[in-house]
Design an enzyme around this catalytic site. Structure first.
Site, PDB file in Angstrom:
ATOM      1  N   ASN A   1       2.108   1.613   4.441  1.00  0.00           N
ATOM      2  CA  ASN A   1       2.417   0.358   5.155  1.00  0.00           C
ATOM      3  C   ASN A   1       2.108   0.444   6.656  1.00  0.00           C
ATOM      4  O   ASN A   1       2.776  -0.184   7.471  1.00  0.00           O
ATOM      5  CB  ASN A   1       3.877  -0.076   4.924  1.00  0.00           C
TER       6      ASN A   1
ATOM      7  N   CYS B   1      -1.585   0.884   7.402  1.00  0.00           N
ATOM      8  CA  CYS B   1      -3.029   0.601   7.491  1.00  0.00           C
ATOM      9  C   CYS B   1      -3.394  -0.661   6.704  1.00  0.00           C
ATOM     10  O   CYS B   1      -3.514  -1.743   7.280  1.00  0.00           O
ATOM     11  CB  CYS B   1      -3.852   1.789   6.986  1.00  0.00           C
ATOM     12  N   ARG B   2      -3.552  -0.532   5.383  1.00  0.00           N
ATOM     13  CA  ARG B   2      -4.117  -1.634   4.595  1.00  0.00           C
ATOM     14  C   ARG B   2      -3.198  -2.853   4.490  1.00  0.00           C
ATOM     15  O   ARG B   2      -3.611  -3.989   4.783  1.00  0.00           O
ATOM     16  CB  ARG B   2      -4.483  -1.145   3.187  1.00  0.00           C
ATOM     17  N   SER B   3      -1.953  -2.649   4.043  1.00  0.00           N
ATOM     18  CA  SER B   3      -1.114  -3.831   3.772  1.00  0.00           C
ATOM     19  C   SER B   3      -0.714  -4.598   5.039  1.00  0.00           C
ATOM     20  O   SER B   3      -0.665  -5.834   5.008  1.00  0.00           O
ATOM     21  CB  SER B   3       0.096  -3.482   2.897  1.00  0.00           C
TER      22      SER B   3
ATOM     23  N   CYS C   1       0.859  -1.188   0.000  1.00  0.00           N
ATOM     24  CA  CYS C   1       0.000   0.000   0.000  1.00  0.00           C
ATOM     25  C   CYS C   1       0.892   1.235   0.000  1.00  0.00           C
ATOM     26  O   CYS C   1       2.083   1.136  -0.340  1.00  0.00           O
ATOM     27  CB  CYS C   1      -0.992  -0.022   1.169  1.00  0.00           C
TER      28      CYS C   1
ATOM     29  N   ASP D   1      -8.353   3.817   0.937  1.00  0.00           N
ATOM     30  CA  ASP D   1      -7.359   4.211   1.939  1.00  0.00           C
ATOM     31  C   ASP D   1      -8.092   4.708   3.187  1.00  0.00           C
ATOM     32  O   ASP D   1      -8.794   5.713   3.125  1.00  0.00           O
ATOM     33  CB  ASP D   1      -6.492   5.323   1.329  1.00  0.00           C
TER      34      ASP D   1
HETATM   35  P1  4NP Z   1      -1.924   2.856   3.964  1.00  0.00           P
HETATM   36  O1  4NP Z   1      -2.579   4.227   4.481  1.00  0.00           O
HETATM   37  O2  4NP Z   1      -1.341   3.160   2.606  1.00  0.00           O
HETATM   38  O3  4NP Z   1      -3.076   1.932   3.900  1.00  0.00           O
HETATM   39  O4  4NP Z   1      -0.876   2.486   4.999  1.00  0.00           O
HETATM   40  C1  4NP Z   1      -1.874   5.436   4.526  1.00  0.00           C
HETATM   41  C2  4NP Z   1      -1.096   5.738   5.622  1.00  0.00           C
HETATM   42  C3  4NP Z   1      -0.438   6.952   5.672  1.00  0.00           C
HETATM   43  C4  4NP Z   1      -0.568   7.846   4.616  1.00  0.00           C
HETATM   44  C5  4NP Z   1      -1.345   7.528   3.528  1.00  0.00           C
HETATM   45  C6  4NP Z   1      -2.001   6.318   3.470  1.00  0.00           C
HETATM   46  N1  4NP Z   1       0.087   9.113   4.696  1.00  0.00           N
HETATM   47  O5  4NP Z   1      -0.149   9.931   3.803  1.00  0.00           O
HETATM   48  O6  4NP Z   1       0.871   9.351   5.623  1.00  0.00           O
END
Ligand code: 4NP
Length: 172
Positions: free
Chosen positions: A18, A20-22, A15, A135
């Site tokens: 790294n 939240c989703r993955s 993702c 997201d």
């Molecule tokens: P992820 O979510 O890609 O599912 O881990 C996010 C976590 C942080 C950010 C964006 C998406 N960020 O912009 O910091």
């Protein structure tokens, strides 16, 4: 007998951050493989295409939704490493089309890259047209609950594809 890294099937969830989703997807797949007694046959990891959160624990909301579902979401964030990840993992699973494009641009073999929701049994269209896992980072309310449910369904579909179907089949 312990299985060497080369003999294991590598699965990498990708993702943006790294956190939240993955890491949730990684934790669910590991959990389900453990339930089936198949974890030794797999090398499961996750990473982000971005570097902002490298070294951090998962987002507290990701840890929490995992806990509610009996799944330990605990991996430490790292960034994609094209020099080693594309050799180590033959199943590279992007959470959305933006991260899929990033992987292709970074040199991931096209045939090894998949969209997470293409494994969701509810997705009936072309694999390349599967929806994104939304997201949840800026979401409020039940964003993480919905993401967990989506990832759980897609992981079940993945397990079938990987030849690691339902517990009852494996136990027979
Ligand atoms: P992820 O979510 O890609 O599912 O881990 C996010 C976590 C942080 C950010 C964006 C998406 N960020 O912009 O910091």
């Amino acid at each position: 007998m312990a299985t060497t890294d080369q003999n294991r099937v590598g699965v990498l969830f990708v993702c943006l951050g790294n956190i939240c989703r993955s890491p949730i997807a990684e934790a669910i797949l590991i959990h389900r493989l453990r339930e089936r007694g198949l974890i030794d046959q797999f090398d499961v990891d996750s990473c982000g295409t971005g570097q902002w959160h490298v070294g951090e624990r998962p987002d507290p909301r990701a840890i929490q939704v995992g806990k509610k579902n009996g799944v330990d979401v605990s991996s430490i964030a790292r960034q994609l490493d094209p020099n080693s990840d594309f050799d180590r993992f033959k199943w590279i699973v992007a959470m959305d089309k933006e991260n899929l494009r990033h992987l292709i641009n970074a040199g991931a073999p096209r045939g090894h890259v998949h969209l997470m929701c293409s494994f969701d049994p509810a997705h009936k269209g072309k694999p390349t047209e599967a929806p994104d896992v939304p997201d949840p980072y800026y979401s409020e309310g039940d964003g993480f609950k919905k993401v967990f449910e989506l990832l759980d369904a897609a992981c079940e579909g993945m397990l079938e594809k990987l030849g690691a179907g339902p517990v009852s089949e494996v136990e027979q």
